[in-house]
Design an enzyme around this catalytic site. Structure first.
Site, PDB file in Angstrom:
ATOM      1  N   HIS A   1       0.848  -1.185   0.000  1.00 24.33           N
ATOM      2  CA  HIS A   1       0.000   0.000   0.000  1.00 24.33           C
ATOM      3  C   HIS A   1       0.880   1.228   0.000  1.00 24.33           C
ATOM      4  O   HIS A   1       1.924   1.236   0.646  1.00 24.33           O
ATOM      5  CB  HIS A   1      -0.916   0.010   1.230  1.00 24.33           C
ATOM      6  CG  HIS A   1      -2.049   0.957   1.094  1.00 24.33           C
ATOM      7  ND1 HIS A   1      -1.924   2.292   1.410  1.00 24.33           N
ATOM      8  CD2 HIS A   1      -3.299   0.778   0.622  1.00 24.33           C
ATOM      9  CE1 HIS A   1      -3.077   2.879   1.149  1.00 24.33           C
ATOM     10  NE2 HIS A   1      -3.921   1.994   0.668  1.00 24.33           N
TER      11      HIS A   1
ATOM     12  N   ASP B   1      -7.944  -5.473   0.218  1.00 25.53           N
ATOM     13  CA  ASP B   1      -8.462  -6.319  -0.859  1.00 25.53           C
ATOM     14  C   ASP B   1      -8.058  -7.776  -0.737  1.00 25.53           C
ATOM     15  O   ASP B   1      -8.535  -8.613  -1.489  1.00 25.53           O
ATOM     16  CB  ASP B   1      -7.989  -5.787  -2.216  1.00 25.53           C
ATOM     17  CG  ASP B   1      -8.659  -4.475  -2.527  1.00 25.53           C
ATOM     18  OD1 ASP B   1      -9.829  -4.333  -2.158  1.00 25.53           O
ATOM     19  OD2 ASP B   1      -8.015  -3.609  -3.126  1.00 25.53           O
TER      20      ASP B   1
END
Ligand code: ACO
Length: 430
Positions: free
Chosen positions: A307, A365
């Protein structure tokens, strides 16, 4: 945000004093707005890794602590104690609602869940095998062709109506895109149901038999929506703000956000992640894929890992992992091979020097696709569900920007590396 101290920048024969702005939490921000006018230089920051493009009072992320706050409230508390509609209110208006305010807000959203009947024709113009995100980009953009009474961005009431319309109608539009893709009739919203329950109903009900929303699945869907509701200035939100900075109407701006979200490095990662877990298939093949992810020449990345901001862990991934266990248990899916692969992949990657040194952790996710598939959604619907959830974040950020009197059109500059001035040569002489 008070200007308490300054930074000094010296280059060539110039020395500039740049104000340092203080946020309520987070790192200080050097205000470079006068840099070009006074120093005749630009800053260079592709990917905006060090650039704050706006002030915002909506969402705060501490990537090192793995903390996510909506209007100051930790995401874990909201995911466990709140509901998506209450979170929508919080993001849009800044405070948790009283019971009366929530009741009023819920009624307003419910009154807007249907789409204009003529919009059904739009869906019929798409190929049946269109990706639902393609359909959504088109249909949401086309809302500006129908809702003329909420296009004036300078009228606070019209902005409010556009916000409510989008929060209310996005689940309907996503469910219609899904129904169309599988050749089933559209299911109208049922306003007695909750926001998440209504979405499940519009996706899974058929006219020939009753559909009963299972409370645990409704709760899991509601949690997925809350976890994805906002994430400060990510790619799709920045896209919405940039589109909106030119004065474009709110429906066009949200359509732009949906287009950006579709990419596999952003919202498309949940689909890509589940496809990757299926491709890995069994636990014994994990080392092969870990090796591929570490090999820069392979072009392969572990989807659902890494991320831009979280360099410790993604707090949403923790909640999502718990939800995955609960949902699979409820559905009686024991020893789900994908969940086994996911958990083992996470374990191995978290012990691997490559992932540790680059601070790569599972993101939101990583587990969401497993839950959604267990609920019965095809992979193509994963990103549309993300889009439904993020709509309130986009629209809250858009409203915040439009309401800011200092707002200007977004216009980044560049480091030009093309040819210098040269003269045109006639075709015959080239
Ligand atoms: N697998 C393997 N290596 C990775 C991964 C990954 N998933 N992610 C990053 N890396 C490596 C890069 O190769 C790079 O290595 P290097 O320094 O040796 O060149 C380093 O880690 C940093 O990567 P960047 O791409 O510079 O990091 P950035 O912050 O730009 O990208 C992103 C973040 C896009 C999320 C990236 O980690 C990625 O592609 N992950 C997979 C896709 C994904 O899951 N996206 C969902 C994001 S969450 C969301 O949108 C809700």
């Amino acid at each position: 945000m008070a200007d308490t101290k300054t930074a000094t920048l010296t280059f060539g024969d110039k020395t500039l004093s740049l104000p340092i702005l203080k946020p309520t939490i987070g790192p200080d921000v050097v205000d470079i707005r006068k840099l070009y006018a006074e120093g005749d230089v630009f800053t260079y920051d592709p990917g905006f890794t060090s650039t704050a493009a706006c002030d915002s009072a909506i969402t705060y992320i501490d990537g090192d602590l793995g903390e996510l706050l909506y209007r100051g409230y930790p995401i874990e508390q909201l995911a466990n104690q709140s509901t998506h509609l209450e979170v929508c209110y919080l993001l849009l208006y800044g405070e948790l609602p009283t019971a009366d305010q929530l009741d009023d807000f819920t009624t307003r959203v419910r009154r807007h869940t249907m789409v204009h009947e003529q919009m059904h024709n739009f869906f019929r113009g798409f190929r049946r095998d269109s990706h639902p995100m393609a359909t959504m980009v088109g249909v949401v953009g086309a809302m500006s062709a129908f809702y003329h009474d909420s296009l004036d961005i300078n009228d606070p009431w019209q902005r409010e109506v556009a916000a409510i319309r989008m929060v209310a109608k996005l689940p309907t539009i996503a469910a219609m895109a899904y129904k169309y893709s599988i050749g089933q009739p559209f299911v109208y919203p049922k306003n007695a149901l909750s926001y998440a329950g209504n979405f499940l109903h519009m996706c899974f009900a058929v006219p020939c038999e009753d559909y009963v929303v299972q409370p645990a699945l409704e709760r899991a869907m509601d949690r997925i929506m809350m976890l994805h509701a906002d994430h400060e200035q990510n790619a799709s939100t920045s896209t919405v703000r940039l589109a909106g900075s030119s004065g474009a109407n709110p429906f066009a701006c949200i359509a732009a956000g949906i287009a950006c979200l579709w990419g596999p490095a952003h919202g498309g990662a949940n689909q890509a992640c589940l496809e990757m877990l299926k491709e890995i298939g069994t636990v014994d093949r994990i080392p092969e894929f870990i090796a591929k992810a570490k090999d820069k020449t392979s072009g392969f990345r572990l989807m659902g890992f890494g991320h831009r901001v979280y360099k410790n862990f993604d707090p949403r991934a923790k909640v999502m992992k718990e939800s995955a266990d609960e949902v699979l248990d409820l559905l009686g899916v024991h020893n789900n091979p994908l969940l086994q692969v996911a958990k083992e992949l996470e374990r191995i990657a978290l012990e691997d020097e490559y992932f540790i040194s680059k601070k790569l952790y599972p993101n939101v996710d990583f587990y969401s696709g497993i839950i959604l598939e267990a609920m019965g959604f095809p992979t193509a619907m994963f990103t549309p569900i993300f889009a439904i959830s993020r709509t309130v974040g986009w629209i809250s950020q858009w409203k915040e920007m439009i309401g800011d009197p200092t707002q200007r059109i977004g216009r980044p500059r560049q480091l030009y590396v093309g040819p210098t001035r040269r003269d045109y040569t006639d075709l015959a002489k080239r």
